[in-house]
Write a protein that holds these residues in place. Structure first.
Motif, PDB file in Angstrom:
ATOM      1  N   SER A  41     -32.831   2.345  39.331  1.00 36.04           N
ATOM      2  CA  SER A  41     -33.578   3.156  40.298  1.00 36.04           C
ATOM      3  C   SER A  41     -33.895   4.517  39.684  1.00 36.04           C
ATOM      4  O   SER A  41     -33.079   5.098  38.979  1.00 36.04           O
ATOM      5  N   VAL A  42     -35.076   5.012  39.937  1.00 38.01           N
ATOM      6  CA  VAL A  42     -35.622   6.289  39.461  1.00 38.01           C
ATOM      7  C   VAL A  42     -36.128   6.177  38.024  1.00 38.01           C
ATOM      8  O   VAL A  42     -37.152   6.746  37.695  1.00 38.01           O
ATOM      9  N   TYR A  45     -38.021   2.098  38.653  1.00 35.50           N
ATOM     10  CA  TYR A  45     -38.766   2.002  39.909  1.00 35.50           C
ATOM     11  C   TYR A  45     -38.335   3.159  40.804  1.00 35.50           C
ATOM     12  O   TYR A  45     -37.244   3.695  40.672  1.00 35.50           O
ATOM     13  N   ARG A  46     -39.232   3.530  41.714  1.00 34.64           N
ATOM     14  CA  ARG A  46     -38.904   4.617  42.639  1.00 34.64           C
ATOM     15  C   ARG A  46     -37.920   4.090  43.691  1.00 34.64           C
ATOM     16  O   ARG A  46     -38.096   3.012  44.237  1.00 34.64           O
ATOM     17  N   VAL A  69     -41.938   2.796  37.716  1.00 37.83           N
ATOM     18  CA  VAL A  69     -42.075   3.975  36.865  1.00 37.83           C
ATOM     19  C   VAL A  69     -42.547   3.458  35.512  1.00 37.83           C
ATOM     20  O   VAL A  69     -41.808   2.764  34.810  1.00 37.83           O
TER      21      VAL A  69
END
Length: 139
Positions: A41-42, A45-46, A69
């Motif tokens: 995460s981050v 992908y958001r 991302v």
């Protein structure tokens, strides 16, 4: 579990959440991240952890986008998952345990590296005693 597959350069994946028949009242669903995938995460992908979506009364479908991302790194295939739960709505509406989790496989746009000789033909004098080959990798 439901599975989706999408290429990173597309930029997102759309999860489609479907009720077996029209919901009698607005139904709010929560989507949480499931620990255990290879994507982060981050970074990949958001984060969508704790996101909520609503299936309006009388409807059967709501869609939810998870944004990727995009980066310039060569990565292997990565996965992440989300799980549904009901926040509010009619008590007759329940989550199907067979389809409450969706897993996404992110394919990297540069998911292969090729290697080869460059050039492919070498001419050397025998008395030198060796040849230096040049191997080039390309993405």
């Amino acid at each position: 579990p439901i599975t989706y597959q999408e290429r990173e350069e597309v930029g997102f994946v759309t999860w489609r959440i479907v009720a077996s028949s029209p919901v009698p009242s607005d139904t709010v669903l929560r989507i949480d991240e499931v620990i255990g995938g290879t994507a982060t995460s981050v970074i990949d992908y958001r984060s969508f952890d704790g996101s909520e979506v609503t299936i309006p009364a009388g409807e059967t479908v709501v869609e939810f986008n998870v944004t990727f991302v995009d980066d310039s790194f060569l990565e292997s295939i990565e996965t992440f998952s989300g799980m549904l739960s009901i926040v509010s709505g009619n008590p007759r509406v329940t989550v199907d345990n067979n389809t409450d989790t969706a897993t996404v496989t992110i394919l990297d746009e540069a998911d292969t590296i090729t290697v080869g000789f460059n050039p492919t033909i070498y001419t050397v004098q025998e008395e030198i005693g060796f040849v230096t080959w040049r191997v080039v990798a390309s993405v």
